[in-house]
Design a protein around this motif. Structure first.
Motif, PDB file in Angstrom:
ATOM      1  N   SER A 157       0.852  -1.190   0.000  1.00 55.08           N
ATOM      2  CA  SER A 157       0.000   0.000   0.000  1.00 55.08           C
ATOM      3  C   SER A 157       0.887   1.239   0.000  1.00 55.08           C
ATOM      4  CB  SER A 157      -0.918  -0.013   1.232  1.00 55.08           C
ATOM      5  OG  SER A 157      -1.844   1.046   1.187  1.00 55.08           O
ATOM      6  N   PRO A 158       1.531   1.537  -1.130  1.00 56.24           N
ATOM      7  CA  PRO A 158       2.528   2.611  -1.184  1.00 56.24           C
ATOM      8  C   PRO A 158       1.913   3.988  -1.003  1.00 56.24           C
ATOM      9  CG  PRO A 158       2.011   1.847  -3.384  1.00 56.24           C
ATOM     10  CD  PRO A 158       1.312   0.909  -2.434  1.00 56.24           C
ATOM     11  N   VAL A 159       2.717   4.898  -0.482  1.00 53.30           N
ATOM     12  CA  VAL A 159       2.302   6.286  -0.329  1.00 53.30           C
ATOM     13  C   VAL A 159       3.290   7.162  -1.089  1.00 53.30           C
ATOM     14  CG1 VAL A 159       1.239   5.894   1.912  1.00 53.30           C
ATOM     15  CG2 VAL A 159       3.635   6.560   1.808  1.00 53.30           C
ATOM     16  N   TYR A 197      -3.011  -5.552  -2.381  1.00 55.74           N
ATOM     17  CA  TYR A 197      -2.222  -4.936  -3.449  1.00 55.74           C
ATOM     18  C   TYR A 197      -2.989  -3.721  -3.940  1.00 55.74           C
ATOM     19  CZ  TYR A 197       0.747  -5.032  -7.706  1.00 55.74           C
ATOM     20  OH  TYR A 197       1.634  -4.739  -8.715  1.00 55.74           O
ATOM     21  N   GLY A 198      -2.623  -2.550  -3.411  1.00 51.07           N
ATOM     22  CA  GLY A 198      -3.380  -1.362  -3.759  1.00 51.07           C
ATOM     23  C   GLY A 198      -2.566  -0.100  -3.619  1.00 51.07           C
ATOM     24  N   LYS A 199      -3.232   0.984  -3.265  1.00 58.35           N
ATOM     25  CA  LYS A 199      -2.589   2.286  -3.145  1.00 58.35           C
ATOM     26  C   LYS A 199      -2.878   2.874  -1.774  1.00 58.35           C
ATOM     27  CE  LYS A 199      -3.074   3.427  -8.074  1.00 58.35           C
ATOM     28  NZ  LYS A 199      -3.556   4.434  -9.048  1.00 58.35           N
ATOM     29  N   GLY A 200      -1.837   3.475  -1.185  1.00 63.86           N
ATOM     30  CA  GLY A 200      -2.004   4.136   0.094  1.00 63.86           C
ATOM     31  C   GLY A 200      -2.299   5.618  -0.086  1.00 63.86           C
ATOM     32  N   MET A 201      -2.100   6.369   0.973  1.00 62.60           N
ATOM     33  CA  MET A 201      -2.444   7.781   0.999  1.00 62.60           C
ATOM     34  C   MET A 201      -1.625   8.596  -0.009  1.00 62.60           C
ATOM     35  SD  MET A 201      -2.373  10.322   4.318  1.00 62.60           S
ATOM     36  CE  MET A 201      -3.373   9.143   5.219  1.00 62.60           C
ATOM     37  N   ASN A 202      -2.323   9.410  -0.794  1.00 60.44           N
ATOM     38  CA  ASN A 202      -1.705  10.359  -1.724  1.00 60.44           C
ATOM     39  C   ASN A 202      -0.833   9.697  -2.785  1.00 60.44           C
ATOM     40  OD1 ASN A 202      -2.846  12.538  -0.297  1.00 60.44           O
ATOM     41  ND2 ASN A 202      -1.131  12.557   1.142  1.00 60.44           N
ATOM     42  N   TYR A 203      -1.080   8.422  -3.068  1.00 54.79           N
ATOM     43  CA  TYR A 203      -0.287   7.753  -4.101  1.00 54.79           C
ATOM     44  C   TYR A 203      -1.027   7.848  -5.424  1.00 54.79           C
ATOM     45  CZ  TYR A 203       2.946   4.550  -6.295  1.00 54.79           C
ATOM     46  OH  TYR A 203       3.907   4.014  -7.110  1.00 54.79           O
ATOM     47  N   THR A 204      -0.394   8.460  -6.407  1.00 57.63           N
ATOM     48  CA  THR A 204      -1.078   8.717  -7.677  1.00 57.63           C
ATOM     49  C   THR A 204      -0.414   8.051  -8.872  1.00 57.63           C
ATOM     50  OG1 THR A 204       0.168  10.785  -7.905  1.00 57.63           O
ATOM     51  CG2 THR A 204      -2.013  10.922  -6.887  1.00 57.63           C
ATOM     52  N   SER A 205       0.727   7.414  -8.682  1.00 55.71           N
ATOM     53  CA  SER A 205       1.375   6.727  -9.801  1.00 55.71           C
ATOM     54  C   SER A 205       0.574   5.487 -10.186  1.00 55.71           C
ATOM     55  CB  SER A 205       2.801   6.320  -9.426  1.00 55.71           C
ATOM     56  OG  SER A 205       3.608   7.447  -9.181  1.00 55.71           O
ATOM     57  N   LEU A 230      -5.103 -18.741  -0.149  1.00 52.76           N
ATOM     58  CA  LEU A 230      -5.432 -17.340   0.095  1.00 52.76           C
ATOM     59  C   LEU A 230      -6.838 -17.180   0.671  1.00 52.76           C
ATOM     60  CD1 LEU A 230      -4.369 -14.403  -0.338  1.00 52.76           C
ATOM     61  CD2 LEU A 230      -5.621 -14.415  -2.495  1.00 52.76           C
ATOM     62  N   GLU A 231      -6.943 -16.390   1.744  1.00 48.39           N
ATOM     63  CA  GLU A 231      -8.230 -16.161   2.402  1.00 48.39           C
ATOM     64  C   GLU A 231      -8.773 -14.756   2.167  1.00 48.39           C
ATOM     65  OE1 GLU A 231      -7.663 -16.991   6.516  1.00 48.39           O
ATOM     66  OE2 GLU A 231      -6.989 -19.051   6.194  1.00 48.39           O
ATOM     67  N   ASN A 232      -7.875 -13.793   1.978  1.00 45.79           N
ATOM     68  CA  ASN A 232      -8.295 -12.391   1.902  1.00 45.79           C
ATOM     69  C   ASN A 232      -7.543 -11.715   0.757  1.00 45.79           C
ATOM     70  OD1 ASN A 232      -8.782  -9.642   2.310  1.00 45.79           O
ATOM     71  ND2 ASN A 232      -8.731  -9.797   4.536  1.00 45.79           N
ATOM     72  N   LEU A 233      -8.276 -11.285  -0.270  1.00 44.82           N
ATOM     73  CA  LEU A 233      -7.669 -10.635  -1.438  1.00 44.82           C
ATOM     74  C   LEU A 233      -8.214  -9.220  -1.558  1.00 44.82           C
ATOM     75  CD1 LEU A 233      -5.899 -10.763  -3.989  1.00 44.82           C
ATOM     76  CD2 LEU A 233      -7.884 -11.699  -5.210  1.00 44.82           C
ATOM     77  N   HIS A 234      -7.290  -8.253  -1.619  1.00 43.38           N
ATOM     78  CA  HIS A 234      -7.643  -6.838  -1.690  1.00 43.38           C
ATOM     79  C   HIS A 234      -6.933  -6.240  -2.897  1.00 43.38           C
ATOM     80  CE1 HIS A 234      -8.410  -2.816   0.414  1.00 43.38           C
ATOM     81  NE2 HIS A 234      -7.589  -2.482  -0.574  1.00 43.38           N
ATOM     82  N   LEU A 235      -7.696  -5.772  -3.883  1.00 46.37           N
ATOM     83  CA  LEU A 235      -7.118  -5.235  -5.111  1.00 46.37           C
ATOM     84  C   LEU A 235      -7.680  -3.851  -5.394  1.00 46.37           C
ATOM     85  CD1 LEU A 235      -7.370  -8.417  -7.390  1.00 46.37           C
ATOM     86  CD2 LEU A 235      -5.322  -7.549  -6.240  1.00 46.37           C
ATOM     87  N   GLU A 236      -6.782  -2.891  -5.634  1.00 41.76           N
ATOM     88  CA  GLU A 236      -7.169  -1.531  -6.012  1.00 41.76           C
ATOM     89  C   GLU A 236      -6.446  -1.183  -7.311  1.00 41.76           C
ATOM     90  OE1 GLU A 236      -6.916   1.440  -2.813  1.00 41.76           O
ATOM     91  OE2 GLU A 236      -6.577  -0.231  -1.438  1.00 41.76           O
ATOM     92  N   HIS A 237      -7.039  -1.539  -8.429  1.00 38.26           N
ATOM     93  CA  HIS A 237      -6.414  -1.311  -9.730  1.00 38.26           C
ATOM     94  C   HIS A 237      -7.498  -1.076 -10.772  1.00 38.26           C
ATOM     95  CE1 HIS A 237      -2.625  -2.959  -8.131  1.00 38.26           C
ATOM     96  NE2 HIS A 237      -3.391  -3.870  -7.565  1.00 38.26           N
ATOM     97  N   GLU A 238      -7.317  -0.086 -11.594  1.00 42.27           N
ATOM     98  CA  GLU A 238      -8.217   0.073 -12.725  1.00 42.27           C
ATOM     99  C   GLU A 238      -7.802  -0.901 -13.818  1.00 42.27           C
ATOM    100  OE1 GLU A 238      -8.905   3.916 -14.252  1.00 42.27           O
ATOM    101  OE2 GLU A 238      -9.532   4.781 -12.330  1.00 42.27           O
ATOM    102  N   PRO A 239      -8.727  -1.709 -14.313  1.00 45.25           N
ATOM    103  CA  PRO A 239      -8.378  -2.636 -15.390  1.00 45.25           C
ATOM    104  C   PRO A 239      -7.920  -1.881 -16.635  1.00 45.25           C
ATOM    105  CG  PRO A 239     -10.514  -3.181 -14.429  1.00 45.25           C
ATOM    106  CD  PRO A 239     -10.131  -1.835 -13.904  1.00 45.25           C
ATOM    107  N   THR A 240      -6.898  -2.423 -17.270  1.00 47.87           N
ATOM    108  CA  THR A 240      -6.416  -1.916 -18.552  1.00 47.87           C
ATOM    109  C   THR A 240      -6.305  -3.109 -19.492  1.00 47.87           C
ATOM    110  OG1 THR A 240      -4.070  -2.245 -18.043  1.00 47.87           O
ATOM    111  CG2 THR A 240      -5.067  -0.142 -17.343  1.00 47.87           C
ATOM    112  N   PRO A 241      -6.181  -2.878 -20.782  1.00 40.16           N
ATOM    113  CA  PRO A 241      -6.013  -4.021 -21.687  1.00 40.16           C
ATOM    114  C   PRO A 241      -4.819  -4.896 -21.332  1.00 40.16           C
ATOM    115  CG  PRO A 241      -6.588  -2.061 -22.934  1.00 40.16           C
ATOM    116  CD  PRO A 241      -6.358  -1.607 -21.520  1.00 40.16           C
ATOM    117  N   SER A 242      -3.782  -4.323 -20.702  1.00 38.05           N
ATOM    118  CA  SER A 242      -2.585  -5.110 -20.394  1.00 38.05           C
ATOM    119  C   SER A 242      -2.707  -5.882 -19.079  1.00 38.05           C
ATOM    120  CB  SER A 242      -1.353  -4.204 -20.354  1.00 38.05           C
ATOM    121  OG  SER A 242      -1.484  -3.218 -19.346  1.00 38.05           O
TER     122      SER A 242
END
Length: 350
Positions: A157-159, A197-205, A230-242
């Protein structure tokens, strides 16, 4: 998750990753053994991590009486993939008491400081080259697989702020950290509990650059064995063709998942993603909690996804979800009998 709001002890109280080792000499004036255990624990709880480490290192009796209280502060280790923190983790993994308390690794460091002090090699495609052949990563792999046997949760969860594309290509980033962790799961058949696997505070890359992630991962028997737990999956990503297929495979290869959090953005490709997900025969069927946040999905697809886990679903959370047709909630309430275990439905900003 509350853990992401916790300040890591080493960040606030330890100037450099290091563990105080046991003293070989025994102080004749140590009074700790004469005190009730409850008093010793109160003393430990009132000290900073740095001061507790100093107390622990004064003599053998102090070490014996305080090591477990000290180790309890390391159930969660923050790591920035620098040489210093790899050494820090190895020191913890080498301590027979402390290593048993570690449960989670958290990558939550500002991106410019990720991977410092390590001589990474870069491929022409822009990803870390032969990371699993590096001595420091081999040791890290062995620490996770052989010593930190209770550490089976990884949180990325990068910042920080965005970089230019040129800077991103030269900088170790969260995708490189994810790649190494996923490769270790595959190499060691590491049974995973949580993968965040996502984004933390103020991470915009942008993250989940497929060129920096492992290839043929989901056909790897070792990875499939580890990911199956795996019991807990957390994903914060906008799907792209790739990254579309990679995202889909992360979900569909987790048949035993109990908690699923998806924040895929409000674009049309997210709607298409959920539509395909709802039609898959490999969709997890024992979900207990489903959270959709700031994304778009059709009502029919949502109902279909939930229906696959109708006997286990306990909680549904929808936050900032668009695309749902008028009356879908009425339909859900009318079909409540199809979800006998459902206890809570939380709706926000719909």
């Amino acid at each position: 998750m509350a853990i992401l709001n916790t300040v890591p002890p080493q960040a606030s109280t330890i100037t450099k990753p290091n563990l105080i080792k046991k003293s070989k000499s025994k102080s004749p004036t140590c009074i700790l053994p004469t005190l009730p255990l409850e008093i010793v624990e109160m003393i430990c709880d009132g000290l900073s991590t740095r001061d507790l480490a100093s107390l622990m290192g004064t003599c053998r009796d102090a070490y014996r009486l305080t090591i477990h209280r000290f180790a309890q502060r390391y159930t969660e280790i923050y790591i920035d993939f620098s040489q210093a923190y790899f050494d820090h983790i190895h020191a913890i993994a080498s301590n027979k008491v402390m290593r048993g308390y570690v449960q989670r690794l958290v990558i939550m460091t500002r991106e410019p400081y990720l991977g410092s002090g390590v001589n990474w090699e870069w491929s022409m495609a822009g990803h870390v080259k032969k990371a699993m052949d590096m001595a420091v990563i081999k040791r890290f792999r062995d620490d996770l697989a052989l010593r930190l046997v209770n550490c089976r949760s990884f949180i990325i969860s990068p910042v920080g702020h965005a970089h230019t594309k040129e800077e991103q290509d030269r900088q170790f980033n969260p995708d490189d950290a994810a790649c190494i962790l996923l490769d270790i799961i595959a190499d060691a058949s590491l049974p995973i509990k949580i993968f965040w696997y996502g984004k933390g505070m103020n991470y915009t890359s942008d993250i989940m650059n497929i060129s920096r992630l492992p290839k043929a991962l989901f056909s790897n028997p070792g990875f499939r064995a580890g990911w199956n737990a795996l019991e807990n999956l957390h994903l914060e990503h906008e799907p792209t063709p790739s990254n579309y297929s990679f995202l889909m495979d992360m979900i569909l290869h987790a048949p035993n998942a109990r908690k699923l959090y998806l924040s895929l953005g409000p674009k049309d490709l997210a709607v298409e993603f959920f539509s395909q997900l709802s039609r898959s025969s490999n969709l997890p069927r024992n979900l207990e909690r489903v959270t959709l946040s700031f994304t778009a999905i059709k009502a029919d697809d949502l109902i279909t996804i939930l229906y696959q886990s109708r006997h286990s679903l306990r909680r549904l959370i929808l936050n900032g979800v668009t695309g749902l047709s008028v009356g879908w909630l009425t339909f859900l309430s009318k079909t409540q009998s199809l979800f006998p275990a459902l206890e809570t439905t939380s709706l926000n900003m719909l």
